[in-house]
Design a protein around this motif. Structure first.
Motif, PDB file in Angstrom:
ATOM      1  N   VAL A   1       0.998  -1.240   0.115  1.00 44.52           N
ATOM      2  CA  VAL A   1       0.091   0.006   0.009  1.00 44.52           C
ATOM      3  C   VAL A   1       0.904   1.245  -0.115  1.00 44.52           C
ATOM      4  O   VAL A   1       0.621   2.196  -0.885  1.00 44.52           O
ATOM      5  CB  VAL A   1      -1.236  -0.099   1.063  1.00 44.52           C
ATOM      6  CG1 VAL A   1      -1.741   1.559   1.266  1.00 44.52           C
ATOM      7  CG2 VAL A   1      -2.152  -1.007   0.882  1.00 44.52           C
ATOM      8  N   PRO A   2       1.762   1.407   0.733  1.00 42.97           N
ATOM      9  CA  PRO A   2       2.824   2.681   0.919  1.00 42.97           C
ATOM     10  C   PRO A   2       3.462   2.655  -0.639  1.00 42.97           C
ATOM     11  O   PRO A   2       3.676   3.931  -0.951  1.00 42.97           O
ATOM     12  CB  PRO A   2       3.793   2.487   1.952  1.00 42.97           C
ATOM     13  CG  PRO A   2       3.027   1.564   2.998  1.00 42.97           C
ATOM     14  CD  PRO A   2       2.217   0.635   2.246  1.00 42.97           C
TER      15      PRO A   2
ATOM     16  N   GLU B   1       0.812   4.123  -2.946  1.00 44.65           N
ATOM     17  CA  GLU B   1       0.759   5.489  -2.571  1.00 44.65           C
ATOM     18  C   GLU B   1       1.782   6.384  -3.050  1.00 44.65           C
ATOM     19  O   GLU B   1       1.677   7.408  -3.686  1.00 44.65           O
ATOM     20  CB  GLU B   1       0.741   5.723  -0.995  1.00 44.65           C
ATOM     21  CG  GLU B   1      -0.697   5.265  -0.556  1.00 44.65           C
ATOM     22  CD  GLU B   1      -0.788   5.344   1.191  1.00 44.65           C
ATOM     23  OE1 GLU B   1      -1.982   4.966   1.355  1.00 44.65           O
ATOM     24  OE2 GLU B   1       0.134   5.665   1.622  1.00 44.65           O
ATOM     25  N   GLU B   2       3.099   6.032  -3.039  1.00 43.78           N
ATOM     26  CA  GLU B   2       4.051   6.548  -3.423  1.00 43.78           C
ATOM     27  C   GLU B   2       4.213   6.758  -4.963  1.00 43.78           C
ATOM     28  O   GLU B   2       4.767   7.700  -5.731  1.00 43.78           O
ATOM     29  CB  GLU B   2       5.361   6.045  -2.954  1.00 43.78           C
ATOM     30  CG  GLU B   2       5.483   6.432  -1.663  1.00 43.78           C
ATOM     31  CD  GLU B   2       6.802   5.487  -0.943  1.00 43.78           C
ATOM     32  OE1 GLU B   2       7.580   5.221  -1.679  1.00 43.78           O
ATOM     33  OE2 GLU B   2       6.780   5.678   0.416  1.00 43.78           O
TER      34      GLU B   2
ATOM     35  N   ARG C   1      -1.314   7.772  -8.161  1.00 42.14           N
ATOM     36  CA  ARG C   1      -2.342   8.759  -7.578  1.00 42.14           C
ATOM     37  C   ARG C   1      -3.318   7.787  -7.142  1.00 42.14           C
ATOM     38  O   ARG C   1      -4.390   7.905  -7.687  1.00 42.14           O
ATOM     39  CB  ARG C   1      -2.223   9.737  -8.535  1.00 42.14           C
ATOM     40  CG  ARG C   1      -3.201  11.082  -8.028  1.00 42.14           C
ATOM     41  CD  ARG C   1      -3.357  12.018  -8.974  1.00 42.14           C
ATOM     42  NE  ARG C   1      -4.320  11.475 -10.157  1.00 42.14           N
ATOM     43  CZ  ARG C   1      -5.079  12.134 -10.796  1.00 42.14           C
ATOM     44  NH1 ARG C   1      -5.388  13.255 -10.574  1.00 42.14           N
ATOM     45  NH2 ARG C   1      -6.123  11.392 -11.619  1.00 42.14           N
ATOM     46  N   ILE C   2      -3.250   7.533  -6.022  1.00 45.32           N
ATOM     47  CA  ILE C   2      -4.507   6.505  -5.278  1.00 45.32           C
ATOM     48  C   ILE C   2      -4.852   7.443  -4.053  1.00 45.32           C
ATOM     49  O   ILE C   2      -4.157   8.243  -3.199  1.00 45.32           O
ATOM     50  CB  ILE C   2      -4.260   5.259  -5.028  1.00 45.32           C
ATOM     51  CG1 ILE C   2      -3.021   5.196  -3.791  1.00 45.32           C
ATOM     52  CG2 ILE C   2      -3.700   4.705  -6.119  1.00 45.32           C
ATOM     53  CD1 ILE C   2      -2.810   3.657  -3.356  1.00 45.32           C
ATOM     54  N   GLN C   3      -6.094   7.486  -3.579  1.00 43.84           N
ATOM     55  CA  GLN C   3      -6.608   7.971  -2.506  1.00 43.84           C
ATOM     56  C   GLN C   3      -5.976   7.139  -1.189  1.00 43.84           C
ATOM     57  O   GLN C   3      -5.741   6.074  -1.149  1.00 43.84           O
ATOM     58  CB  GLN C   3      -8.212   7.711  -2.560  1.00 43.84           C
ATOM     59  CG  GLN C   3      -8.509   8.730  -3.338  1.00 43.84           C
ATOM     60  CD  GLN C   3     -10.137   8.825  -3.507  1.00 43.84           C
ATOM     61  OE1 GLN C   3     -10.771   8.555  -2.359  1.00 43.84           O
ATOM     62  NE2 GLN C   3     -11.078   8.942  -4.575  1.00 43.84           N
ATOM     63  N   LYS C   4      -5.632   7.944  -0.063  1.00 43.74           N
ATOM     64  CA  LYS C   4      -5.030   7.655   1.098  1.00 43.74           C
ATOM     65  C   LYS C   4      -6.133   7.048   2.140  1.00 43.74           C
ATOM     66  O   LYS C   4      -5.720   6.661   3.204  1.00 43.74           O
ATOM     67  CB  LYS C   4      -4.258   8.231   1.553  1.00 43.74           C
ATOM     68  CG  LYS C   4      -2.776   8.556   0.676  1.00 43.74           C
ATOM     69  CD  LYS C   4      -1.723   9.464   1.249  1.00 43.74           C
ATOM     70  CE  LYS C   4      -0.760   9.573   0.239  1.00 43.74           C
ATOM     71  NZ  LYS C   4       0.432  10.028   0.593  1.00 43.74           N
TER      72      LYS C   4
ATOM     73  N   ARG D   1     -10.742   2.714  -0.336  1.00 39.09           N
ATOM     74  CA  ARG D   1      -9.967   1.415  -0.846  1.00 39.09           C
ATOM     75  C   ARG D   1     -10.343   0.108  -0.056  1.00 39.09           C
ATOM     76  O   ARG D   1     -10.952   0.168   0.779  1.00 39.09           O
ATOM     77  CB  ARG D   1      -8.266   1.464  -0.200  1.00 39.09           C
ATOM     78  CG  ARG D   1      -7.696   2.780  -0.770  1.00 39.09           C
ATOM     79  CD  ARG D   1      -6.267   2.728  -0.567  1.00 39.09           C
ATOM     80  NE  ARG D   1      -5.848   2.714   0.824  1.00 39.09           N
ATOM     81  CZ  ARG D   1      -4.917   3.092   1.311  1.00 39.09           C
ATOM     82  NH1 ARG D   1      -4.155   4.078   0.555  1.00 39.09           N
ATOM     83  NH2 ARG D   1      -4.708   2.977   2.900  1.00 39.09           N
TER      84      ARG D   1
ATOM     85  N   SER E   1      -5.633   0.736   6.432  1.00 34.76           N
ATOM     86  CA  SER E   1      -5.191   0.323   5.192  1.00 34.76           C
ATOM     87  C   SER E   1      -6.553   0.014   3.994  1.00 34.76           C
ATOM     88  O   SER E   1      -6.557   0.234   3.012  1.00 34.76           O
ATOM     89  CB  SER E   1      -4.301  -0.803   4.854  1.00 34.76           C
ATOM     90  OG  SER E   1      -2.949  -0.391   5.320  1.00 34.76           O
TER      91      SER E   1
END
Length: 162
Positions: free
Chosen positions: A27-28, A31-32, A35-38, A43, A65
């Motif tokens: 997941v991290p 994210e890096e 461009r995904i929603q945190k 999710r 998560s």
């Protein structure tokens, strides 16, 4: 949405490590990289059969998560007692679950996927989880499961009305 592969040989007794890999490394990285929603409410994780079991486990263990869960042909496997204890002790109120129950799902001595999915829904509802059940016709197969993806993805990410 992440779909873990079916097969306890991939996670089985090492499910905590597998879930940590998903939530603390994958997941991290996503994210890096993308461009995904945190927001965990945006999710989800889903799976079928053994993948449904580990997806449920992951959603309960890592609510920061995964805020949404979808299962098809859910079975407890040999981890039923552990999963039921986790449901009873976790704080899953922010979780939302989509459970697909097939009319001709796996049923044999010691395993009844439709009954186990209904029980999962009841246990989650008792803990305050918003549960959406979908009754699907047909028997369990990748074709049948794939046919439900449109409904599942629409539930995961409803249209904004635009």
């Amino acid at each position: 949405v992440f779909v873990p592969t079916e097969g306890s040989e991939r996670w089985g007794d090492h499910r905590d490590g597998f879930v940590s890999l998903l939530a603390d490394e994958l997941v991290p990285h996503l994210e890096e990289t993308y461009r995904i929603q945190k927001d965990p409410d945006a999710r989800g994780i889903m799976g079928v059969l053994a993948g449904a079991n580990v997806a449920t486990y992951a959603a309960l263990k890592k609510p920061t998560s995964f805020g949404k869960l979808s299962v098809q042909s859910f079975i407890y496997m040999r981890f039923g007692d552990d999963l039921k204890k986790l449901i009873a002790t976790a704080d899953p109120a922010s979780l939302a679950a989509h459970i697909t129950i097939s009319s001709h799902d796996f049923s044999r001595p010691g395993m009844d996927a439709a009954a186990e999915a209904r029980e999962l829904g009841e246990l989650l509802r008792d803990r305050g989880v918003a549960v959406h059940e979908l009754a699907a016709s047909g028997s369990p197969s990748w074709g049948s499961w794939r046919a439900q993806f449109g409904s599942i993805l629409a539930w995961f990410a409803p249209a904004s009305g635009k």
